[in-house]
Design an enzyme around this catalytic site. Structure first.
Site, short mmCIF file in Angstrom:
data_model
loop_
_atom_site.label_atom_id
_atom_site.label_comp_id
_atom_site.label_asym_id
_atom_site.label_seq_id
_atom_site.Cartn_x
_atom_site.Cartn_y
_atom_site.Cartn_z
N ILE A 310 5.35 11.09 3.48
CA ILE A 310 3.97 11.40 3.98
C ILE A 310 3.31 10.65 4.67
CG2 ILE A 310 1.65 11.29 2.66
CD1 ILE A 310 3.16 13.10 1.34
N GLU A 363 4.42 4.69 10.72
CA GLU A 363 2.87 4.20 11.81
C GLU A 363 2.79 2.48 11.58
OE1 GLU A 363 0.22 5.99 8.35
OE2 GLU A 363 0.92 7.78 8.69
N ASP A 368 -4.95 0.64 8.74
CA ASP A 368 -5.61 1.79 7.54
C ASP A 368 -5.77 3.07 8.54
OD1 ASP A 368 -8.00 1.98 5.25
OD2 ASP A 368 -8.48 3.64 6.39
N TYR A 391 -9.28 0.28 -5.21
CA TYR A 391 -9.66 0.27 -6.30
C TYR A 391 -8.68 -0.05 -6.63
CZ TYR A 391 -4.86 1.26 -4.40
OH TYR A 391 -4.00 1.62 -3.63
N CYS A 395 -8.54 -3.69 -1.28
CA CYS A 395 -10.12 -3.64 -0.33
C CYS A 395 -10.00 -2.52 0.84
CB CYS A 395 -10.64 -4.92 -0.39
SG CYS A 395 -11.50 -5.28 -1.98
N HIS A 520 -1.83 16.13 3.10
CA HIS A 520 -2.05 15.46 2.43
C HIS A 520 -3.28 15.55 1.58
CE1 HIS A 520 0.66 12.80 -0.32
NE2 HIS A 520 -0.52 12.07 0.73
N CYS A 522 -4.32 13.32 -2.04
CA CYS A 522 -4.07 12.27 -3.41
C CYS A 522 -5.33 11.79 -4.22
CB CYS A 522 -3.41 11.36 -2.91
SG CYS A 522 -3.48 10.22 -1.70
N HIS A 574 2.81 4.64 -6.16
CA HIS A 574 1.92 3.55 -6.55
C HIS A 574 3.24 2.20 -7.01
CE1 HIS A 574 -0.92 6.56 -4.98
NE2 HIS A 574 -1.42 4.90 -4.41
#
Length: 895
Positions: A310, A363, A368, A391, A395, A520, A522, A574
């Site tokens: 991704i 990357e 971010d 989540y 942060c 992409h 999600c 995750h």
């Protein structure tokens, strides 16, 4: 199912605050919202009503309320934000039932029910304001301005109104004068003693305190209000309502608002003109996605089931240190570039080792995915400590969009070009899309969000076109937050999706057909907006699927047709868990059950930045392995076909390792044919739709097949019958003196398959051959491969027919050139029409490869003619019949 009082957190924290001398209002998620925002467990029947659990949930709520009352609480707040959504009468009745049931436990308490994030519908307003045992109602008057009309139309006497006039979801200073006017109007309706000044929602969504921001310039800082400043604003308004207005504070606020409105930093005339010029066009690329995919495939030469990731790769401690030291001027730019370049090289080498088809640079230069771009765009400001919960424990520091947005210079071209220079494989340019940048930023509130999004889209468009000029042929524009910005009310969703999807199309409207645009998504359930996703007109979409338990696939099972490339994630990034090859292969097979093979991509759910290399490498190894298979499944096998017939049928594809034949009670047989070389499978798939003995068979790949040794009809190759080529067949000049691993041998075998089928007298339908003939006439192409014709045993039954369901050349053939470096000329002769025909057999539908290789089919006819003596008189008659139908108006009859 039962609920229990498992956590006493609300009560314990209330007691802790009280012990410190602070009397708080405990806040609980309301019981109806709790259920409406829940999801049924896997396997639960779709007809199950979550609200049927309400009595069991209320039993626990009663215990919590009793404990809070015993601890000394005088107020309790229930958050019921689902009241602002589209609820039916049954759902609204649940609120009435719930609070009636709680009424006796709530007796003696002040009870506040809060709603937020949108206007509350009229029916919900009636239900809410009539609830038993409730003494106060809270409304978001920032995003729910129409709610004011409902309040003015009738608010229950004696109840408190919590007026959310200070924005709890953004960081802009409040217009105190405007808010004071609203409060004065409300005071006339509910009375001064019943009016409470409040924020529109929890302050969880804003940064904590402007005092912590030492690098923001004073002008921009004067325009902002973080959580601490919003509390000051609430108090200032409340004091003003009580006759204690702080004139200096109100005056300072007015000056800041005027400064922001007139500042040249906010307005860019060139940007506004460019955005205004967008009106009147829906900004779609000039050709449809099928045509573009054709052009891209010719350029990229990707295999079937291409693999990619991704975008991000693990962000190691060392990598973060380099970025931190560069930002603090502790290392030079030269040292920084050297370190990042070396990290990119490691990622590129790893992907080549793993055999990833379309690569990313990892990357390493990015902190971010939104902040990185915002730092390079005009109209953005950044905080040092403006952290907001994303989540869990994660942060982020959202950028602040304070003015018109533009791109002063290229943002990613250097790093993407650097990475592409390290490999011959396609390297994706990685961008964050305009909608995601918008939704994950603090957005200016002085113009519609759509206008700001269009400005960002134009900036990203400039970047896309510069990447294309730098020879980046695959560009991914992430729109992870597209679904996140969807309004809560259905009546408002179409407008949002219209400008959001339009913004995405603006970014890539100017690129060539050969440039492949990916996106992409999600973090969301996308089933309800799948048609808007299709309308984005991306060439390929990679989308979260595994984490949501493959719910995305249900839309395709229900009949939604998707013609662009799509990569539903095969594993959840995750989690540190490393899924096995078998698990991912099973997911791929589920996808292939509802998606065409030629559009499916294989990729993780999301980026890999939060994982460790010890997790990433084996997971990707397993993912790539899951795309490799050596076994085909042959369904609908005739009772008259045994191992011999099946072996003869597939003998041209490559060396067969073993054959297994299975039968379920009352059904036709199913065969599994395993080849020694995965490349042979690509040739075997060409015959899907042909006939073995007296049954049309379908042939599909099988991932991670394991033979069932107890089956009686399993045979190894040593016991199979070999059918030698006819002595009358001329030698294969294309493969003479070439090793078995050479791609041309497999190309020739692919031709042999169709040639042999034609030699046995099978006719291909009119439109397919017309296209073949027209293509050859236009381009004067001839077949380049050999004319080896194999004589099949009559028991194989291929003389009967080649039905309109046949896939002449399966799309997997197109991967041979990329893998085996077959010459362009030979490859052009191999890639041919693949689409299945419709039930009427009227035509070959539009195919990505129909024009790329039809000359090969005509060449096959020529070879059959030369081999007529091998096929026999009847075969020659059938062949001439097929050729004559090239110009016939009706589909040919099959003899």
């Amino acid at each position: 199912m039962n609920f229990c009082y498992a956590s006493h957190k609300a009560v314990d924290e209330y007691k802790e605050a009280k012990a410190l001398g602070v009397d708080t209002v405990p806040v609980l998620v309301g019981p109806v919202t709790y259920l409406l925002l829940s999801k049924p467990a896997k396997g639960v029947d779709k007809s199950f009503s979550l609200l049927s659990l309400l009595p069991k949930v209320l039993a626990v709520y009663k215990e919590v309320v009793d404990d809070l009352k015993a601890a000394g609480a005088s107020w309790i707040q229930f958050d019921e934000p689902t009241l602002v959504t589209d609820l039916d009468s049954h759902q609204l009745q649940a609120f009435t039932a719930a609070y009636s049931d709680l009424a006796s436990n709530l007796s003696g308490l002040n009870v506040l029910v809060e709603t937020y994030f949108a206007d509350i519908p009229a029916e919900a307003f009636k239900t809410l304001t009539a609830l038993s045992g409730v003494t106060a109602f809270g409304f978001d008057l920032i995003r729910g301005t129409k709610t004011l009309d409902l309040i003015k139309g009738g608010f229950p006497s004696g109840k408190h109104l919590f007026a959310g006039v200070v924005d709890g979801r953004n960081i802009w200073a409040n217009d105190l004068c405007c808010s004071l006017n609203t409060l004065n109007a409300l005071e006339g309706i509910v009375g001064k003693d019943k009016l409470v000044v409040s924020t529109s929602c929890s302050l969880l969504h804003t940064a904590v305190d402007l005092v912590n921001e030492t690098k923001l310039d004073n002008e921009i800082k004067s325009w902002l209000a973080f959580a601490a400043q919003k509390i000051v604003e609430v108090n200032a308004l409340a004091n003003a309502m009580c006759g204690k207005k702080d004139e200096a504070f109100f005056s300072s606020n007015a000056s800041a608002l005027a400064s922001r409105k007139s500042s040249p930093r906010v307005t860019n005339e060139g940007v506004q003109k460019a955005a205004a010029a967008l009106k009147g066009s829906d900004h779609r690329r000039a050709t449809n996605v099928s045509t573009r995919l054709d052009a891209q495939q010719k350029k990229l030469n990707l295999p079937v089931l291409p693999t990619t990731t991704i975008g991000s790769f693990p962000q190691t401690v060392e990598l973060r240190r380099v970025r931190r030291e560069y930002k603090a001027n502790k290392i030079s730019e030269e040292e920084y570039v050297k370190s990042i370049t070396e990290e990119i090289r490691k990622v590129v080498v790893l992907q080549e080792e793993l055999d990833i088809d379309v690569m990313v640079h990892g990357e390493p230069e990015r902190n971010d995915m939104v902040e990185y771009f915002g730092e390079q765009l005009s109209g953005f400001a950044f905080t040092v400590n403006g952290w907001v919960q994303s989540y869990g424990s994660r942060c982020v520091k959202p950028p602040i969009i304070y003015g018109d947005v533009s791109r002063p210079k290229p943002m990613t071209v250097f790093w993407s070009s650097t990475a592409q220079g390290m490999t011959k494989r396609p390297m994706k340019g990685m961008l964050t899309g305009p909608v995601t940048i918008l939704n994950w930023s603090f957005v200016r509130n002085d113009q519609p969000r759509s206008e700001t999004c269009y400005q960002i889209a134009l900036a990203i468009k400039d970047e896309v076109e510069d990447l294309e000029k730098a020879a980046i042929t695959v560009i991914q524009i992430d729109e992870a937050a597209l679904r996140e910005g969807l309004p809560l009310r259905k009546s408002e969703q179409a407008h949002y999706l219209d400008w959001a999807v339009h913004s995405f199309r603006i970014t890539n409207v100017g690129v060539q057909d050969t440039t492949q645009i990916h996106t992409h998504m999600c973090y969301s359930n996308f089933n309800d907006i799948i048609h808007s996703i299709i309308d984005m007109d991306a060439d390929v979409i990679t989308i979260e699927n595994s984490r949501s338990d493959e719910k995305l696939l249900s839309v395709f099972r229900e009949g939604v047709k998707y013609g662009a490339g799509i990569g539903p994630g095969v594993y959840d990034i995750h989690s540190p868990r490393i899924p096995s090859t078998e698990e991912m292969a099973e997911r791929i097979n589920k996808m292939l059950a509802v998606l065409e093979t030629h559009i499916l991509w294989v990729n993780p759910d999301c980026g890999l930045k939060t994982r460790k290399y010890t997790e990433v490498k084996p997971a990707l190894e397993n993912m790539v392995a899951a795309t490799k298979t050596r076994t085909v499944q042959v369904k609908q096998v005739s009772d008259l076909a045994g191992e011999r017939e099946i072996h003869e049928f597939f003998s041209f594809s490559g060396e067969i390792e073993h054959i297994e034949i299975q039968r379920e009670s009352g059904k036709l047989k199913t065969a599994f044919v395993t080849f020694k070389d995965p490349k042979a499978l690509e040739i075997a798939l060409l015959l899907s739709g042909a006939t073995i003995v007296d049954q049309i068979v379908s042939i599909t790949p099988v991932e991670n097949y394991a033979p069932k040794c107890e089956m009686q009809e399993v045979r190894m190759v040593e016991h199979a019958v070999n059918i030698p080529p006819s002595e009358n067949v001329p030698p294969n000049t294309e493969v003479e003196n070439v090793g078995q691993t050479n791609g041309r041998m497999y190309i020739s075998r692919a031709q042999d398959v169709v040639t042999s089928v034609l030699a046995k007298g099978s006719a291909i339908r009119q439109d397919a051959m017309n296209k073949a003939k027209a293509f050859d006439e236009k381009h004067q192409l001839t077949a380049n491969a050999s004319a080896k014709v194999i004589s099949f045993d009559k028991k194989v039954g291929l003389t009967e027919k080649l039905t309109v369901g046949i896939s002449v050349v399966n799309e997997k053939v197109k991967s041979v050139d990329q893998r085996l470096h077959v010459s362009d000329k030979t490859m052009a002769a191999v890639i041919a029409a693949e689409r299945k025909l419709n039930s009427t057999g009227s035509a070959v539908k539009t195919s990505r490869y129909v024009t790329a290789g039809t000359s090969w089919l005509n060449g096959a006819f020529g070879k059959v003619a030369k081999a007529g003596q091998v096929a026999g008189t009847k075969t020659r008659e059938k062949f001439h019949m097929a050729v004559s139908n090239l110009t016939a108006k009706e589909p040919p009859m099959v003899v």
